[in-house]
Motif scaffolding. Structure first.
Motif, PDB file in Angstrom:
ATOM      1  N   VAL A  86      12.343   4.500   9.835  1.00 25.50           N
ATOM      2  CA  VAL A  86      11.428   4.176   8.650  1.00 25.50           C
ATOM      3  C   VAL A  86      11.241   2.605   8.561  1.00 25.50           C
ATOM      4  CG1 VAL A  86      10.987   4.289   6.319  1.00 25.50           C
ATOM      5  CG2 VAL A  86      11.595   6.289   7.610  1.00 25.50           C
ATOM      6  N   LEU A  87      12.529   1.924   8.249  1.00 26.33           N
ATOM      7  CA  LEU A  87      12.599   0.539   8.412  1.00 26.33           C
ATOM      8  C   LEU A  87      11.857  -0.150   9.528  1.00 26.33           C
ATOM      9  CD1 LEU A  87      16.113  -0.175   7.068  1.00 26.33           C
ATOM     10  CD2 LEU A  87      13.956  -0.413   5.765  1.00 26.33           C
ATOM     11  N   ALA A  88      12.124   0.276  10.745  1.00 29.22           N
ATOM     12  CA  ALA A  88      11.409  -0.337  11.825  1.00 29.22           C
ATOM     13  C   ALA A  88       9.923  -0.044  11.921  1.00 29.22           C
ATOM     14  CB  ALA A  88      11.913   0.066  13.155  1.00 29.22           C
ATOM     15  N   THR A  89       9.427   1.171  11.639  1.00 30.31           N
ATOM     16  CA  THR A  89       8.001   1.318  11.751  1.00 30.31           C
ATOM     17  C   THR A  89       7.315   0.634  10.627  1.00 30.31           C
ATOM     18  OG1 THR A  89       8.644   3.601  12.528  1.00 30.31           O
ATOM     19  CG2 THR A  89       6.473   3.091  11.699  1.00 30.31           C
ATOM     20  N   ALA A  90       8.149   0.575   9.184  1.00 30.06           N
ATOM     21  CA  ALA A  90       7.541  -0.036   8.073  1.00 30.06           C
ATOM     22  C   ALA A  90       7.135  -1.715   8.525  1.00 30.06           C
ATOM     23  CB  ALA A  90       8.309  -0.038   7.088  1.00 30.06           C
ATOM     24  N   PHE A  91       8.391  -2.253   9.098  1.00 24.45           N
ATOM     25  CA  PHE A  91       8.269  -3.673   9.680  1.00 24.45           C
ATOM     26  C   PHE A  91       7.139  -4.088  10.675  1.00 24.45           C
ATOM     27  CE2 PHE A  91       9.654  -7.079  12.474  1.00 24.45           C
ATOM     28  CZ  PHE A  91       9.696  -8.362  11.455  1.00 24.45           C
ATOM     29  N   VAL A  92       6.922  -3.054  11.552  1.00 30.14           N
ATOM     30  CA  VAL A  92       5.910  -3.291  12.840  1.00 30.14           C
ATOM     31  C   VAL A  92       4.435  -3.400  12.095  1.00 30.14           C
ATOM     32  CG1 VAL A  92       7.575  -3.150  14.620  1.00 30.14           C
ATOM     33  CG2 VAL A  92       6.009  -1.159  13.748  1.00 30.14           C
ATOM     34  N   SER A  93       4.346  -2.309  11.141  1.00 30.26           N
ATOM     35  CA  SER A  93       3.210  -2.118  10.639  1.00 30.26           C
ATOM     36  C   SER A  93       2.805  -2.905   9.299  1.00 30.26           C
ATOM     37  CB  SER A  93       2.930  -0.605  10.679  1.00 30.26           C
ATOM     38  OG  SER A  93       3.800  -0.071   9.616  1.00 30.26           O
ATOM     39  N   MET A  94       3.557  -3.717   8.948  1.00 35.77           N
ATOM     40  CA  MET A  94       3.619  -4.372   7.480  1.00 35.77           C
ATOM     41  C   MET A  94       2.242  -5.215   7.237  1.00 35.77           C
ATOM     42  SD  MET A  94       6.170  -6.936   5.713  1.00 35.77           S
ATOM     43  CE  MET A  94       5.891  -8.296   7.013  1.00 35.77           C
ATOM     44  N   PRO A  95       1.616  -6.014   8.419  1.00 35.08           N
ATOM     45  CA  PRO A  95       0.665  -7.122   7.823  1.00 35.08           C
ATOM     46  C   PRO A  95      -0.680  -6.373   7.903  1.00 35.08           C
ATOM     47  CG  PRO A  95       2.177  -7.564  10.015  1.00 35.08           C
ATOM     48  CD  PRO A  95       2.168  -6.073   9.640  1.00 35.08           C
ATOM     49  N   PHE A  96      -0.789  -5.189   8.445  1.00 32.24           N
ATOM     50  CA  PHE A  96      -2.469  -4.751   8.694  1.00 32.24           C
ATOM     51  C   PHE A  96      -2.979  -4.872   7.251  1.00 32.24           C
ATOM     52  CE2 PHE A  96      -0.268  -3.438  12.551  1.00 32.24           C
ATOM     53  CZ  PHE A  96      -0.852  -3.983  13.413  1.00 32.24           C
ATOM     54  N   VAL A  97      -2.573  -4.195   6.274  1.00 33.44           N
ATOM     55  CA  VAL A  97      -3.243  -3.962   5.087  1.00 33.44           C
ATOM     56  C   VAL A  97      -3.503  -5.279   4.407  1.00 33.44           C
ATOM     57  CG1 VAL A  97      -3.331  -3.056   2.627  1.00 33.44           C
ATOM     58  CG2 VAL A  97      -2.474  -1.703   4.671  1.00 33.44           C
ATOM     59  N   ALA A  98      -2.397  -6.248   4.296  1.00 29.97           N
ATOM     60  CA  ALA A  98      -2.496  -7.393   3.692  1.00 29.97           C
ATOM     61  C   ALA A  98      -3.721  -8.292   4.476  1.00 29.97           C
ATOM     62  CB  ALA A  98      -1.215  -8.243   3.621  1.00 29.97           C
TER      63      ALA A  98
END
Length: 291
Positions: free
Chosen positions: A159-171
């Protein structure tokens, strides 16, 4: 005394006319041909080969591969990763976009750079950073072991790894929309007595809905298709910590090529759906801008 004005006579030679140079018609054709050949070699032919290999023996074997227990577990785990990380990154992206677009503060450029970090860093390096933080010998490893909390080679690390790599898109999709929208309508609603939640739900959210949906689609696609970072932190244990991209690699290494290509077809279809939704949202955004 009469001054004769110079007279201009047209002649067949047209010596004073500069003819435009004829553009070489083969240059655009050559460039288009190079682009098509490159895309065919890099994208089209490999993608078609995936579908060919998956359906080579017919639809029946393809469907039977999709009922394999290891495949079903990997698909369910991938879906669960997306379900968890999508709301997390949505909340973070909205908060970060609001803070950056609506406030000027020291370190704003640094915050933007940190948000863009997953774009510039290798996913494998991101997974390694998580291991160095939460692994047995990491910074928080002794405390986690003392409290019997397992992060690495377990679902929380994925979950941590997936959240990190997909973090920037919404912002990154919401920030320019908020900056273009401005603050006039929000301030007008505030002067009429609306509180912050009412302003967000009734004024801000409708204005950023297309950018938000665009960011959600990209976040979901990245979360379900991530391989590098998840591979490092999960251990790739079948029926335990194996996501769908990891299942493709493991099945291919085990010479279960049909199962690997069948799972790859689902990931490819996910990419197609993402592209279609992306195009629909871009068209709606363009129509809204014209209106």
């Amino acid at each position: 005394m009469t001054v004769n004005e110079p007279s201009f006579h047209s002649s067949g030679s047209n010596t004073g006319t500069v003819k435009p140079k004829r553009q070489k018609s083969w240059v655009p054709t050559l460039l288009i041909g190079i682009a098509v050949v490159y895309l065919a070699l890099v994208q089209y032919i490999p993608a078609l080969n995936v579908f060919f290999q998956a359906f080579r023996k017919g639809v029946g074997p393809f469907l039977s591969n999709l009922t394999h227990p290891a495949f079903l577990h990997a698909a369910g785990l991938t879906l669960l990763l997306a379900i968890i990380t999508l709301p997390i990154n949505t909340v973070f992206g909205l908060c970060a976009a609001w803070a950056i677009a609506r406030h000027k503060f020291p370190g704003r450029a640094v915050v933007l750079s940190i948000i863009d970090l997953p774009f510039s860093i290798s996913p494998v390096v991101a997974g390694l950073m998580i291991v160095l933080l939460y692994g047995r010998n990491g910074w928080f490893g002794p405390w986690l072991q003392a409290h019997d909390i397992k992060i690495i080679f377990a679902f929380p690390g994925m979950v941590l790894a997936t959240a990190f790599v997909s973090m920037p898109f919404v912002a990154r999709e919401v920030i320019p929309v908020l900056e273009e929208f401005g603050k006039d309508q929000e301030e007008a609603a505030k002067t009429l007595g609306a509180n912050d939640w009412q302003i967000f739900w009734r004024v801000t959210l409708p204005s950023i809905r297309w950018g938000l949906l665009y960011g959600l689609i990209l976040t979901n696609a990245r979360a379900m298709g991530e391989f590098g970072a998840v591979s490092v932190v999960s251990g790739n244990i079948a029926n335990t910590t194996q996501s769908l991209p990891l299942f493709v690699e493991d099945a291919y290494k085990q010479y279960e090529t049909e199962a690997a290509f069948s799972a790859a077809v689902l990931l490819a279809l996910l990419a197609v759906v993402t592209l279609v939704l992306k195009e629909i949202l871009e068209r709606k955004t363009r129509i809204k801008d014209v209106e």
